[in-house]
Motif scaffolding. Structure first.
Motif, PDB file in Angstrom:
ATOM      1  N   SER A  56      23.024  43.107  27.121  1.00 32.90           N
ATOM      2  CA  SER A  56      23.749  41.919  26.655  1.00 32.90           C
ATOM      3  C   SER A  56      25.192  42.226  26.272  1.00 32.90           C
ATOM      4  CB  SER A  56      23.020  41.272  25.483  1.00 32.90           C
ATOM      5  OG  SER A  56      22.902  42.178  24.399  1.00 32.90           O
ATOM      6  N   HIS A  57      25.443  43.375  25.685  1.00 30.15           N
ATOM      7  CA  HIS A  57      26.823  43.729  25.316  1.00 30.15           C
ATOM      8  C   HIS A  57      27.674  43.958  26.562  1.00 30.15           C
ATOM      9  CE1 HIS A  57      26.591  43.861  20.940  1.00 30.15           C
ATOM     10  NE2 HIS A  57      25.334  44.223  21.123  1.00 30.15           N
ATOM     11  N   LYS A  58      27.084  44.535  27.584  1.00 35.89           N
ATOM     12  CA  LYS A  58      27.819  44.721  28.841  1.00 35.89           C
ATOM     13  C   LYS A  58      28.107  43.364  29.475  1.00 35.89           C
ATOM     14  CE  LYS A  58      28.295  47.162  33.030  1.00 35.89           C
ATOM     15  NZ  LYS A  58      28.212  48.299  33.798  1.00 35.89           N
ATOM     16  N   MET A  59      27.163  42.413  29.381  1.00 32.74           N
ATOM     17  CA  MET A  59      27.387  41.069  29.915  1.00 32.74           C
ATOM     18  C   MET A  59      28.612  40.438  29.256  1.00 32.74           C
ATOM     19  SD  MET A  59      23.554  39.471  30.009  1.00 32.74           S
ATOM     20  CE  MET A  59      22.317  40.002  31.190  1.00 32.74           C
ATOM     21  N   VAL A  60      28.671  40.512  27.937  1.00 25.25           N
ATOM     22  CA  VAL A  60      29.798  39.917  27.210  1.00 25.25           C
ATOM     23  C   VAL A  60      31.090  40.645  27.555  1.00 25.25           C
ATOM     24  CG1 VAL A  60      30.765  39.464  24.912  1.00 25.25           C
ATOM     25  CG2 VAL A  60      28.350  38.954  25.384  1.00 25.25           C
ATOM     26  N   LYS A  61      31.031  41.956  27.694  1.00 28.83           N
ATOM     27  CA  LYS A  61      32.232  42.714  28.073  1.00 28.83           C
ATOM     28  C   LYS A  61      32.734  42.269  29.444  1.00 28.83           C
ATOM     29  CE  LYS A  61      34.146  47.279  28.514  1.00 28.83           C
ATOM     30  NZ  LYS A  61      33.968  48.622  28.921  1.00 28.83           N
ATOM     31  N   ILE A  62      31.829  42.057  30.390  1.00 29.84           N
ATOM     32  CA  ILE A  62      32.213  41.591  31.726  1.00 29.84           C
ATOM     33  C   ILE A  62      32.833  40.199  31.640  1.00 29.84           C
ATOM     34  CG2 ILE A  62      31.308  40.825  33.965  1.00 29.84           C
ATOM     35  CD1 ILE A  62      29.286  43.223  33.711  1.00 29.84           C
ATOM     36  N   ILE A  63      32.261  39.326  30.830  1.00 27.95           N
ATOM     37  CA  ILE A  63      32.825  37.978  30.666  1.00 27.95           C
ATOM     38  C   ILE A  63      34.236  38.075  30.104  1.00 27.95           C
ATOM     39  CG2 ILE A  63      32.645  35.805  29.385  1.00 27.95           C
ATOM     40  CD1 ILE A  63      29.559  36.141  29.653  1.00 27.95           C
ATOM     41  N   LEU A  64      34.451  38.924  29.122  1.00 28.92           N
ATOM     42  CA  LEU A  64      35.791  39.091  28.551  1.00 28.92           C
ATOM     43  C   LEU A  64      36.765  39.647  29.590  1.00 28.92           C
ATOM     44  CD1 LEU A  64      34.834  40.355  24.996  1.00 28.92           C
ATOM     45  CD2 LEU A  64      35.999  38.202  25.553  1.00 28.92           C
ATOM     46  N   GLU A  65      36.302  40.548  30.438  1.00 21.91           N
ATOM     47  CA  GLU A  65      37.151  41.055  31.526  1.00 21.91           C
ATOM     48  C   GLU A  65      37.472  39.942  32.521  1.00 21.91           C
ATOM     49  OE1 GLU A  65      34.860  44.344  33.007  1.00 21.91           O
ATOM     50  OE2 GLU A  65      35.361  45.605  31.285  1.00 21.91           O
ATOM     51  N   ASN A  66      36.478  39.096  32.818  1.00 20.29           N
ATOM     52  CA  ASN A  66      36.708  37.933  33.681  1.00 20.29           C
ATOM     53  C   ASN A  66      37.726  37.005  33.048  1.00 20.29           C
ATOM     54  OD1 ASN A  66      33.347  37.325  35.107  1.00 20.29           O
ATOM     55  ND2 ASN A  66      34.698  39.067  35.315  1.00 20.29           N
ATOM     56  N   HIS A  67      37.613  36.785  31.740  1.00 22.76           N
ATOM     57  CA  HIS A  67      38.568  35.922  31.036  1.00 22.76           C
ATOM     58  C   HIS A  67      39.986  36.454  31.160  1.00 22.76           C
ATOM     59  CE1 HIS A  67      35.695  33.623  28.094  1.00 22.76           C
ATOM     60  NE2 HIS A  67      35.340  33.495  29.362  1.00 22.76           N
ATOM     61  N   LYS A  68      40.144  37.756  31.061  1.00 18.27           N
ATOM     62  CA  LYS A  68      41.479  38.359  31.163  1.00 18.27           C
ATOM     63  C   LYS A  68      42.124  38.006  32.512  1.00 18.27           C
ATOM     64  CE  LYS A  68      41.983  42.472  29.500  1.00 18.27           C
ATOM     65  NZ  LYS A  68      41.975  43.940  29.304  1.00 18.27           N
ATOM     66  N   ILE A  69      41.335  38.044  33.568  1.00 18.90           N
ATOM     67  CA  ILE A  69      41.836  37.697  34.906  1.00 18.90           C
ATOM     68  C   ILE A  69      42.170  36.213  34.977  1.00 18.90           C
ATOM     69  CG2 ILE A  69      41.182  37.507  37.347  1.00 18.90           C
ATOM     70  CD1 ILE A  69      39.532  40.149  36.866  1.00 18.90           C
ATOM     71  N   LEU A  70      41.291  35.363  34.458  1.00 19.38           N
ATOM     72  CA  LEU A  70      41.536  33.919  34.467  1.00 19.38           C
ATOM     73  C   LEU A  70      42.786  33.577  33.658  1.00 19.38           C
ATOM     74  CD1 LEU A  70      37.858  32.664  34.016  1.00 19.38           C
ATOM     75  CD2 LEU A  70      39.212  32.599  36.128  1.00 19.38           C
ATOM     76  N   ILE A  71      42.942  34.209  32.508  1.00 23.85           N
ATOM     77  CA  ILE A  71      44.112  33.968  31.656  1.00 23.85           C
ATOM     78  C   ILE A  71      45.395  34.364  32.389  1.00 23.85           C
ATOM     79  CG2 ILE A  71      45.293  34.804  29.574  1.00 23.85           C
ATOM     80  CD1 ILE A  71      42.438  34.775  28.229  1.00 23.85           C
ATOM     81  N   ALA A  72      45.389  35.495  33.050  1.00 20.60           N
ATOM     82  CA  ALA A  72      46.573  35.925  33.812  1.00 20.60           C
ATOM     83  C   ALA A  72      46.886  34.919  34.914  1.00 20.60           C
ATOM     84  CB  ALA A  72      46.357  37.318  34.398  1.00 20.60           C
ATOM     85  N   ASP A  73      45.848  34.449  35.614  1.00 20.74           N
ATOM     86  CA  ASP A  73      46.051  33.421  36.649  1.00 20.74           C
ATOM     87  C   ASP A  73      46.684  32.169  36.045  1.00 20.74           C
ATOM     88  OD1 ASP A  73      44.906  34.973  38.658  1.00 20.74           O
ATOM     89  OD2 ASP A  73      43.020  33.842  38.720  1.00 20.74           O
ATOM     90  N   MET A  74      46.165  31.735  34.906  1.00 16.17           N
ATOM     91  CA  MET A  74      46.662  30.508  34.274  1.00 16.17           C
ATOM     92  C   MET A  74      48.121  30.650  33.860  1.00 16.17           C
ATOM     93  SD  MET A  74      43.404  29.387  31.985  1.00 16.17           S
ATOM     94  CE  MET A  74      41.776  29.325  32.720  1.00 16.17           C
ATOM     95  N   ARG A  75      48.475  31.786  33.329  1.00 17.01           N
ATOM     96  CA  ARG A  75      49.873  32.006  32.927  1.00 17.01           C
ATOM     97  C   ARG A  75      50.798  31.983  34.138  1.00 17.01           C
ATOM     98  NH1 ARG A  75      48.342  36.540  28.428  1.00 17.01           N
ATOM     99  NH2 ARG A  75      47.817  35.050  26.775  1.00 17.01           N
ATOM    100  N   THR A  76      50.341  32.539  35.249  1.00 19.26           N
ATOM    101  CA  THR A  76      51.128  32.511  36.490  1.00 19.26           C
ATOM    102  C   THR A  76      51.317  31.076  36.958  1.00 19.26           C
ATOM    103  OG1 THR A  76      50.401  34.713  37.156  1.00 19.26           O
ATOM    104  CG2 THR A  76      51.170  33.240  38.912  1.00 19.26           C
TER     105      THR A  76
END
Length: 164
Positions: free
Chosen positions: A98-118
């Motif tokens: 479960s902790h790895k799942m949340v870590k992956i989601i946070l990594e996914n969020h980082k990519i989405l956030i970068a896309d949104m800022r662009t």
């Protein structure tokens, strides 16, 4: 000029970035479904419902992004192969911790956030306030969700916010 007062040349860069976000959201959505279906153990009750909330929200965002592309008179990506080819987010595969799942989601969020800022930057260059407004709302929401997931993920590390 289209009915928004923007030419195809003006919206091309924003459209490319919106399609990148769309592809990343599709992979993020599938990762969330994967985790929702496969979560078990002591964190089941914390995360099963949270993953469902996140993928339902992602499903709505996917539709809004595609419709914004259409509003700009552009075509959204619409095939799994196109998403896989374009996305920076990767399929999570089989994850049981479960902790790895949340870590992956946070990594996914980082990519989405970068896309949104662009997107916000590119849309700002052509005064595309509709796209800026939509993506700005998405950005604010995902930043808050990231904070909450990080707080859950970090609670065992006893980390506290830095005083300013």
């Amino acid at each position: 000029m289209n009915y928004l007062g923007l030419s195809q040349e003006q919206v091309a860069s924003t459209g490319k970035s919106l399609n990148q976000l769309l592809a990343n959201y599709q992979l993020y959505y599938q990762n969330l479904r994967n985790f929702h279906w496969n979560i078990s153990g002591e964190n089941f009750f914390d995360l099963h419902e949270k993953f469902e909330d996140l993928y339902e929200d992602a499903r709505l965002k996917i539709d809004e992004i595609a419709e914004r592309l259409l509003t700009l008179q552009l075509r959204p990506l619409s095939t799994t192969s196109a998403y896989l080819e374009s996305a920076k987010i990767e399929e999570a595969g089989k994850v049981l911790d479960s902790h790895k799942m949340v870590k992956i989601i946070l990594e996914n969020h980082k990519i989405l956030i970068a896309d949104m800022r662009t997107i916000i930057s590119r849309a700002g260059e052509i005064d595309d306030e509709g796209t800026i407004d939509m993506i700005g709302g998405f950005l604010s929401e995902i930043e808050k969700k990231s904070w909450m997931l990080d707080a859950w993920h970090s609670r065992s590390r006893k980390s506290f916010p830095v005083e300013v």
